[in-house]
Design an enzyme around this catalytic site. Structure first.
Site, PDB file in Angstrom:
ATOM      1  N   HIS A 149       2.953  10.780   2.233  1.00 36.92           N
ATOM      2  CA  HIS A 149       3.740  10.451   1.036  1.00 36.92           C
ATOM      3  C   HIS A 149       3.007  10.916  -0.235  1.00 36.92           C
ATOM      4  CE1 HIS A 149       6.138   8.166  -1.743  1.00 36.92           C
ATOM      5  NE2 HIS A 149       6.719   7.431  -0.811  1.00 36.92           N
ATOM      6  N   ARG A 181      -0.095   2.909  -5.048  1.00 33.50           N
ATOM      7  CA  ARG A 181       1.025   3.603  -5.695  1.00 33.50           C
ATOM      8  C   ARG A 181       0.484   4.939  -6.230  1.00 33.50           C
ATOM      9  NH1 ARG A 181       5.722   3.179  -4.652  1.00 33.50           N
ATOM     10  NH2 ARG A 181       5.797   0.942  -5.032  1.00 33.50           N
ATOM     11  N   ARG A 229      -0.621   2.509   5.912  1.00 31.05           N
ATOM     12  CA  ARG A 229      -1.024   2.594   4.499  1.00 31.05           C
ATOM     13  C   ARG A 229      -1.636   1.295   3.995  1.00 31.05           C
ATOM     14  NH1 ARG A 229       4.310   2.358   0.564  1.00 31.05           N
ATOM     15  NH2 ARG A 229       5.334   0.582   1.539  1.00 31.05           N
ATOM     16  N   GLN A 261       8.246  -2.021   5.349  1.00 30.13           N
ATOM     17  CA  GLN A 261       8.644  -0.664   4.924  1.00 30.13           C
ATOM     18  C   GLN A 261       7.448   0.274   5.051  1.00 30.13           C
ATOM     19  OE1 GLN A 261      11.394   0.651   2.398  1.00 30.13           O
ATOM     20  NE2 GLN A 261      10.157   1.512   0.771  1.00 30.13           N
ATOM     21  N   ASP A 284      15.846  10.785  -4.356  1.00 30.56           N
ATOM     22  CA  ASP A 284      15.316  10.244  -3.099  1.00 30.56           C
ATOM     23  C   ASP A 284      16.081  10.921  -1.959  1.00 30.56           C
ATOM     24  OD1 ASP A 284      14.118   8.781  -1.140  1.00 30.56           O
ATOM     25  OD2 ASP A 284      14.692   6.801  -1.902  1.00 30.56           O
ATOM     26  N   GLU A 295       6.953  14.967   0.384  1.00 30.95           N
ATOM     27  CA  GLU A 295       6.327  14.217   1.480  1.00 30.95           C
ATOM     28  C   GLU A 295       6.695  14.865   2.813  1.00 30.95           C
ATOM     29  OE1 GLU A 295       8.029  10.280   0.909  1.00 30.95           O
ATOM     30  OE2 GLU A 295       8.176  10.635  -1.227  1.00 30.95           O
TER      31      GLU A 295
HETATM   32  O1  LIG Z   1       7.802   1.591  -2.837  1.00 30.05           O
HETATM   33  P1  LIG Z   1       7.381   2.244  -1.544  1.00 30.05           P
HETATM   34  O2  LIG Z   1       7.493   1.335  -0.353  1.00 30.05           O
HETATM   35  O3  LIG Z   1       6.007   2.846  -1.665  1.00 30.05           O
HETATM   36  O4  LIG Z   1       8.383   3.442  -1.287  1.00 30.05           O
HETATM   37  C1  LIG Z   1       8.556   4.422  -2.235  1.00 30.05           C
HETATM   38  C2  LIG Z   1       9.637   5.414  -1.803  1.00 30.05           C
HETATM   39  O5  LIG Z   1       9.161   6.154  -0.700  1.00 30.05           O
HETATM   40  C3  LIG Z   1      10.029   7.234  -0.345  1.00 30.05           C
HETATM   41  O6  LIG Z   1       9.431   7.952   0.702  1.00 30.05           O
HETATM   42  C4  LIG Z   1      11.344   6.685   0.091  1.00 30.05           C
HETATM   43  O7  LIG Z   1      12.223   7.747   0.421  1.00 30.05           O
HETATM   44  C5  LIG Z   1      11.936   5.844  -1.026  1.00 30.05           C
HETATM   45  O8  LIG Z   1      13.159   5.296  -0.604  1.00 30.05           O
HETATM   46  C6  LIG Z   1      10.959   4.769  -1.437  1.00 30.05           C
HETATM   47  O9  LIG Z   1      11.494   4.070  -2.545  1.00 30.05           O
END
Ligand SMILES: O=P(O)(O)OC[C@H]1O[C@@H](O)[C@H](O)[C@@H](O)[C@@H]1O
Length: 315
Positions: free
Chosen positions: A184, A73, A102, A97, A229, A289
Site C-alpha cells: 500500500h 498512515r 501491517r 480491514q 479509490d 498499490e
Molecule cells: O484507512 P486504511 O484502512 O489504511 O485504508 C485506506 C484505503 O486503502 C485502500 O487500499 C483502499 O482501497 C481504500 O478503500 C481504503 O480507504
C-alpha cells in the site's frame, strides 16, 4: 521460525565504500555510499522513508502513529491476508480491514548484499533487508481469527537504481489457505493537480467511490481530481508510472502481481481520518498499490508465493 530465505552476511567489500545498516528504536535504517537510504519500522515492516538523490519519495502523515498503536498512515504498509474489509463468508472474516501484517511487529532477519537482486546493475552496491512474520509474532486475537501456519519474509532492497519490496508467503501448515496481498505505497508528489498516472489504459477497474461498479480505463492517463479509490484488475502492462508536469517521476513495476489500487482520499475523507495530517496532505500524495486482490490466491500446504514491486525514481 524456520526461514524460507535466511539471509547471508553482507558480502565483504571488494572495493570502495559499502552500505551501512543500523537498527535503533524498533527500526532498521540502511544507507548507501551515495547517501540514498531506506528506513523500515519493525511494526508492520513498514517502509517509512526512501530517499533517492536527496529527495524523499514516500509520503508519511504528520499524525501517523509510529509507536505500534495503529497501522502507519503512509510509507508502505503491507496488506495481508485480506484487502479491505474481509468478506463475512471467508476464512479471513474475523480479521480487521487489510489484515494483520501491517499491525504486527515483524522480526528483523538481517541484511545481505543485493548483488543477485534485480536492482543491482553492476556490482554489490545495494543492500537487502529481510523481515519475517509467523504465527509466533501475532497477537492471540489475530492467531485465533486466522489460525493457519504460515511464514512471511518481506525483503526490502535498496539499490542505486531504486527500491524493491518483495513479499514471500509460505504455507507451512497441513491444509491450504487463501490470501490477498497488497503493498500500500503512499508516494510523495509535489502537486497532485499536475500528476498523471500512466500504464493502466484498457484495464478494468472497480470504482469503490462509485458503489463498487465496474469500469474500463478508457484513457492512457489518469488524473486525480477528487476522491479516488480504484481497484485495477489483471493489468497487462507491468509498469504503472507517476508523472509530474508530464515528466516521468516514478515507475512502479509489478513483479508476479497483476492488480493495482490507486487511492487518494481527497478533502472530505482526509478530514475524517484522525491520523491524516496536514489536512491538505492529499495534494502531496498518491497511493499506487501493487497486489493480488482480485479474488484469492490459494496456497497449498508446503507451497510458496512471491510477489512485489520495483520502484524507480526519475529524479
Ligand atoms: O484507512 P486504511 O484502512 O489504511 O485504508 C485506506 C484505503 O486503502 C485502500 O487500499 C483502499 O482501497 C481504500 O478503500 C481504503 O480507504
Amino acid at each position: 521460525m524456520d526461514r524460507a530465505h535466511k539471509p547471508s552476511a553482507l558480502t565483504p567489500s571488494t572495493a570502495g565504500p559499502q552500505p551501512s545498516v543500523h537498527s535503533e528504536q524498533g527500526r532498521v535504517i540502511a544507507t548507501l555510499p551515495t547517501g540514498d537510504s531506506v528506513e523500515v519500522l519493525l511494526y508492520g515492516a513498514t517502509v517509512i522513508s526512501w530517499k533517492h538523490n536527496g529527495r524523499e519519495n514516500l509520503w508519511v502523515s504528520k499524525a501517523a502513529k509510529l509507536d505500534g498503536s495503529k497501522p502507519v498512515r503512509g510509507g508502505v504498509p503491507v496488506v495481508f491476508p485480506c484487502f479491505g474489509p474481509p468478506p463475512a463468508d471467508h476464512a479471513t472474516s474475523a480479521l480487521p480491514q487489510h489484515g494483520f501484517a501491517r499491525n504486527s511487529t515483524w522480526e528483523y532477519l538481517g541484511k545481505s548484499s543485493s548483488e543477485s537482486g534485480k536492482l543491482a546493475s553492476g556490482g554489490d552496491d545495494g543492500v537487502k533487508l529481510d523481515f519475517g512474520l509467523s504465527p509466533a509474532e501475532l497477537s492471540d486475537e489475530a492467531k485465533k481469527a486466522w489460525p493457519y501456519d504460515f511464514g512471511l519474509v518481506y525483503s526490502v532492497t535498496l539499490g542505486k537504481d531504486g527500491l524493491q519490496t518483495m513479499l514471500n508467503v509460505q504455507n507451512k501448515g497441513k491444509e491450504s489457505f487463501e490470501f490477498q496481498m497488497l503493498l500500500h505505497t503512499y508516494f510523495k508528489v509535489d502537486d497532485i493537480s499536475k500528476v498523471t498516472v500512466n500504464g493502466l489504459g484498457s484495464s478494468t477497474y472497480i470504482d469503490k467511490v462509485l458503489n463498487a461498479t465496474t469500469h474500463t480505463q478508457s484513457t492512457p492517463s489518469l488524473s486525480i481530481t477528487g476522491e479516488t479509490d480504484r481497484v485495477y484488475k489483471s493489468i497487462k502492462q507491468d509498469t504503472t508510472s507517476i508523472l509530474q508536469d508530464g515528466k516521468p517521476r516514478l515507475d512502479v513495476i509489478r513483479d508476479n502481481l497483476v492488480d493495482s489500487v490507486v487511492w487518494n482520499p481527497w478533502i472530505e475523507k482526509g478530514k475524517g481520518m484522525g491520523d491524516f495530517e496536514p489536512k491538505d496532505g492529499y495534494k502531496n500524495m498518491v497511493c499506487v498499490e501493487v497486489g493480488a486482490v482480485d479474488g484469492w490466491q490459494k496456497l497449498e500446504a508446503g507451497d510458496t508465493f512471491e510477489g512485489g514491486q520495483i520502484v524507480k525514481s526519475h529524479l
